[in-house]
Design an enzyme around this catalytic site. Structure first.
Site, mmCIF file in Angstrom:
data_model
loop_
_atom_site.group_PDB
_atom_site.id
_atom_site.type_symbol
_atom_site.label_atom_id
_atom_site.label_comp_id
_atom_site.label_asym_id
_atom_site.label_seq_id
_atom_site.Cartn_x
_atom_site.Cartn_y
_atom_site.Cartn_z
ATOM 1 N N GLY A 3 -38.948 -9.006 -7.872
ATOM 2 C CA GLY A 3 -39.131 -8.579 -9.244
ATOM 3 C C GLY A 3 -37.823 -8.524 -9.997
ATOM 4 N N MET A 23 -33.151 -7.738 -9.216
ATOM 5 C CA MET A 23 -32.069 -7.474 -8.269
ATOM 6 C C MET A 23 -30.934 -6.747 -8.972
ATOM 7 S SD MET A 23 -30.802 -7.569 -5.299
ATOM 8 C CE MET A 23 -29.170 -7.030 -4.801
ATOM 9 N N GLU A 24 -30.433 -5.704 -8.312
ATOM 10 C CA GLU A 24 -29.506 -4.759 -8.919
ATOM 11 C C GLU A 24 -28.049 -5.197 -8.885
ATOM 12 O OE1 GLU A 24 -30.089 -3.186 -4.576
ATOM 13 O OE2 GLU A 24 -31.290 -4.192 -6.114
ATOM 14 N N HIS A 49 -35.705 1.063 -12.434
ATOM 15 C CA HIS A 49 -35.417 1.002 -10.995
ATOM 16 C C HIS A 49 -34.052 0.345 -10.765
ATOM 17 C CE1 HIS A 49 -36.612 0.242 -6.667
ATOM 18 N NE2 HIS A 49 -35.687 -0.698 -6.835
ATOM 19 N N GLU A 50 -33.843 -0.807 -11.386
ATOM 20 C CA GLU A 50 -32.571 -1.507 -11.173
ATOM 21 C C GLU A 50 -31.405 -0.719 -11.768
ATOM 22 O OE1 GLU A 50 -32.799 -3.838 -9.097
ATOM 23 O OE2 GLU A 50 -34.977 -3.916 -9.231
ATOM 24 N N HIS A 94 -30.174 1.868 -9.445
ATOM 25 C CA HIS A 94 -29.335 1.296 -8.393
ATOM 26 C C HIS A 94 -27.861 1.230 -8.783
ATOM 27 C CE1 HIS A 94 -32.016 0.190 -5.228
ATOM 28 N NE2 HIS A 94 -32.753 -0.632 -5.958
ATOM 29 N N GLU A 147 -33.798 1.957 -2.091
ATOM 30 C CA GLU A 147 -35.083 1.629 -2.726
ATOM 31 C C GLU A 147 -35.959 2.851 -3.006
ATOM 32 O OE1 GLU A 147 -35.010 -1.071 -3.943
ATOM 33 O OE2 GLU A 147 -33.633 -2.233 -2.702
#
Length: 888
Positions: free
Chosen positions: A296, A298-299, A330-331, A334, A353
């Site tokens: 979905g 990537m950080e 979410h990212e 991170h 995560e």
């Protein structure tokens, strides 16, 4: 930095020997072990990487296999005279020198890296090589846009694919500063972790140099390059400014809804700055929507990449916008938990995560318009966790990861959703303010460093005053999900004569069959005078043993519904008693006002179907009765997807077609009753697409495709057209020529993928053979095209065509695993496992057992096949339940 290309005479003089030409999409890269990583981390301290790349041939020759990569690594060792190795996946090595002396690379192989002998205390390593573009979504991925033929590049390095772009010590606990210089076509955008320092243009080329980054792990470094469309903005608060950027392919520019994306981004920075204590550490913040992405998002620090499907070219429901916002947050989480403070090894992948999932959900619920997002979390995310936690491969949240191959199959519902669920419980246990205080201390103590679970728990211990070692052992260091059920008796007046909660431990899949401490609430719901089902009483208590007496409910009148995990405080499978289930079957879901309570009921019913305690035909009636009135669109879509899956694999095959017809008719009625242009109208149309079976139902879809105003103001846009075409192809109404015509209307990469899915859905043996050949044996296909083909291979109405492929699967997957990269292999091994309607059989179980009996199978492959086998066993039990319900 030194010049990129030393002359040939210099190369020959130092005696570097090139390896044989390799295939970037199938080359086996090192499977780094935890022990080797620990030894290397204990030996080295890396100061910096200077990385210089030449990407000009990517545009001039779109079929070019390689790009030039020159890396200078400056590092120290604690043991002068010792040796180590550096990772790189090279097609040709031009120069490899250590402290000015050539390194013997005569035995070089990508799977073993380059051995570095006789290290000095202070070292400078130069690796100049041809590295390989990929089309598998790993390393430096190259994509040619079918619309304008432009070339787009991006990187994806997690878990350890940085070595595909530059030579490095590719593990999370060897951090360094990175300075990157890129030569690229002059009209390209070039984006990396740091801000642009200088741009020097020379004719059709330019050299872009970026500022040096703070110390970070290799796997969160990134590069994106190509003629990307860009939009700029900035985030400002009382402390300072953060430059923001959004990027996508030029052909998708009209779909880049920058105002919405920037709004969520700024809301995220507001919440995280207010609660995390440490300001964002990586300068600017770019978000890039890239093609053929495997995940979905990537950080990458300051350079976050997203699946470009998050740019909606057709109308979608608000549930998709909510999920996109959750992914953005979410990212962003991170940037602190993962990038600023990073796990030492992948045993603590959950530190990334689970925390990011929890943080994104609470931030979204408090800082954005999606205030009910915990409802979606309960119904969607936790359902994923419960399924994963009941497989034979279940593992603790804080898992044992011996090597990289093991972690690559561990990006699962336990690492994400179960971990986030348990963190939510921990917040309730220690208090939100105390939890966030511990998080702030954790960031402050460990900024730019690496940690493990005890470091995190120590910070929470200090902030909360609670000893968490026992909690950790019970929740983070054991596997499996407990089931909690109500047990009660009634007196002659209809009041509870006794009431208790029965907790049971898993007896099959889990390796740790333990009872856990739960803090939960019991909600009692009854109909009011207005006919609404409302909560009349709530009891909150601790459950720690196999049976807990709830004395405060004794003497209370039996309600219409007992909800034993009210407010979703704990992580458990909740059971509904017979009286409560009858309430839901008779319309109680439609009468229940609270969205989270409804989500819990939906999830409990689905659990009971999967466990063979509720027949699929009864679940169908729940969906038909409660679905059309469900206000949370994410719950509607989830229930519909689950019902379609149940009709395929959990229903008695002799009745399943009856169920499909019933569901399709109900979905058509719901679509017609829904408000024009509403999310519900669109969601129910998609349900019809999945369930349509009869001539009349298929005719309904044909009428929609012909735009004959079957539904008021329903826009038949590009993606909905493809869904209708695919359904009609699967039912034999449309064929290959129709697919070609539709593909001609949509000459985009998304159109190519949709057409590949449609061709795999053609109900002929020749089409299935072609799809199988493409997915399993054609190594030239990109990751996205493989996934598109796999997604069309199975259809519930095509069982006779699919049955022969069960045996073929077990003959093929070992070769797939050996030949293809991890991401590609997982897509095929999982996506083509024969859990099709016609292969839910004891024969499939036997074939799986024979395959698993071979002790030499790779552990990761064994895990995935064992999961598929477990799904078949579960389905067989559920079918018996449904068959028995039909006979009663």
């Amino acid at each position: 930095m030194p010049a990129l290309r030393p002359d040939d005479a210099q190369v020959l003089a130092i005696g570097v020997i090139p390896p044989e030409t390799i295939d970037a999409n199938t080359v086996r890269v090192p499977n780094l072990t935890r022990e080797d990583a620990k030894l290397r981390a204990g030996l080295l301290t890396v100061e910096s990487y200077d990385v210089e790349l030449d990407l000009t041939d990517a545009e001039a020759n779109p079929t070019e296999r390689v790009f030039r990569s020159r890396t200078i690594v400056t590092f120290d060792t604690s043991k002068p005279g010792s040796s180590t190795f550096i990772d790189v996946v090279a097609d040709r090595l031009h120069e490899v020198t250590l402290n000015g002396a050539p390194v013997d690379v005569s035995g070089y192989e990508p799977a073993s890296g380059i051995v570095l002998p006789e290290l000095a205390e202070h070292n400078v390593l130069v690796v100049d090589a041809d590295l390989l573009y990929t089309t598998i979504g790993q390393g430096l991925h190259r994509f040619t846009d079918p619309v304008d033929k432009e070339v787009y590049l991006y990187t994806q390095f997690e878990t350890t694919d940085s070595k595909r772009m530059y030579a490095c010590f590719d593990q999370p606990d060897i951090k360094a500063s990175f300075q990157v210089r890129v030569t690229a076509p002059s009209h390209w955008a070039v984006i990396s972790n740091g801000a642009v320092a200088t741009v020097t243009e020379t004719g059709a080329k330019k050299v872009v140099e970026f500022v040096a980054t703070p110390r970070m792990s290799t796997y969160v470094t990134a590069l994106v390059a190509g003629p990307y469309f860009e939009v700029k903005d900035s985030y400002r608060d009382g402390v300072g400014r953060i430059d923001l950027g959004l990027y996508c392919r030029k052909s998708l520019a009209e779909h880049l809804d920058a105002d919405e994306l920037f709004a969520v981004t700024k809301q995220g920075f507001d919440w995280y700055h207010a609660n995390f204590g440490v300001r964002y550490a990586f300068g600017k913040y770019d978000q890039l929507f890239v093609p053929e992405f495997n995940a979905g998002a990537m950080e990458n620090a300051g350079c976050v990449t997203f699946l470009e499907d998050y740019l909606f070219r057709s109308r979608v429901t608000d549930a998709r916008y909510s999920r996109r916002a959750g992914t953005i947050l979410h990212e962003m989480a991170h940037m602190w938990f993962g990038d600023l403070v990073t796990m030492k090894w992948f045993d603590d992948l959950w530190l990334n995560e689970s925390f990011a999932d929890w943080a994104a959900t609470i931030a979204q619920s408090q800082a954005t318009r999606w205030t009910n997002v915990w409802t979606t979390f309960s119904n969607v995310d936790k359902t994923w966790a419960y399924r994963q936690d009941q497989l034979p491969s279940t593992h603790p949240i804080a898992s044992d990861i011996p090597d990289v191959e093991a972690v690559e199959v561990n990006f699962d519902g336990i690492t994400y959703a179960k971990g986030a669920s348990v963190l939510k419980q921990l917040v309730a246990y220690v208090g939100l303010d105390q939890f966030l205080a511990g998080v702030r201390q954790y960031f402050d103590d460990n900024a730019y460093g690496n940690t493990s679970l005890p470091d995190f728990l120590a910070a929470l211990n200090a902030a909360s005053g609670r000893e968490l070692s026992d909690w950790s052992k019970a929740w983070l260091e054991t596997s499996g999900v407990n089931t909690i059920s109500p047990e009660y008796t009634l007196d002659e007046f209809g009041t509870f004569a006794s009431f208790g909660l029965r907790q049971t431990a898993p007896t099959t899949a889990a390796k740790d069959n333990v009872l856990r401490p739960h803090r939960l609430a019991i909600g009692l719901y009854s109909y009011n005078e207005a006919g609404r089902l409302v909560r009349t009483r709530r009891a909150e208590l601790d459950v720690e043993s196999d049976f807990t007496v709830v004395t405060e409910l004794i003497g209370v009148s039996q309600p219409d519904l007992v909800l034993i995990n009210d407010d979703d405080l704990t992580y458990c499978k909740m059971r509904l008693d017979a009286h409560s289930l009858a309430t839901l079957r008779s319309g109680g879901l439609a009468a229940l006002d609270d969205s989270l309570a409804r989500a819990l009921c939906w999830a409990a019913a689905w659990d009971m179907v999967r466990d063979g305690e509720l027949a699929t035909r009864d679940y169908l009636e729940l969906v038909v009765a409660g679905g059309p009135s469900e206000t949370e669109i994410s719950v509607v879509q989830s229930a519909n997807r689950q019902l379609l899956r149940a009709l395929e694999v959990y229903a008695d095959p002799d009745w399943a077609m009856v169920g499909r017809v019933r569901f399709a008719e109900a979905a058509i009625a719901a679509a017609k009753a829904a408000a024009p242009e509403s999310d519900h109208q669109l969601a129910w149309v998609h349900a019809v697409v999945g369930a349509a079976t009869t001539d009349a139902q298929i005719g309904f879809l044909s009428a929609l495709l012909s735009d004959s105003n079957t539904l008021d103001r329903l826009a038949i846009d590009t993606d909905l057209r493809w869904s209708l075409v695919q359904a009609l192809v699967a039912n034999g109404v449309l064929g290959a020529d129709d697919i070609d015509r539709e593909a001609a209307r949509d000459q985009t990469s998304a159109g190519e993928r949709a057409a590949a899915t449609a061709r795999a859905l053609i109900p002929t043996s020749a089409a299935k053979a072609a799809a199988w050949q493409a997915a399993v044996n054609d190594d030239s296909l990109s990751n996205a095209m493989v996934r598109a083909t796999v997604s069309g291979f199975d259809h519930p109405l095509q069982g006779d065509l699919l049955t022969p492929y069960a045996a073929e699967y077990f003959k093929s997957v070992a070769g797939v695993w050996e030949r293809k990269t991890s991401e590609m292999a997982q897509d095929i091994v999982v996506g083509l496992f024969p859990t099709w309607s016609s292969t839910i059989s004891e024969e499939t179980v036997r074939l799986a057992d024979d395959f698993l009996a071979e002790a030499s199978r790779p552990a990761a492959l064994t895990r995935l096949v064992s999961e598929g086998r477990a799904d078949v066993v579960r389905a067989l039990k559920a079918r018996e339940t449904d068959r028995a319900a039909g006979a009663s």
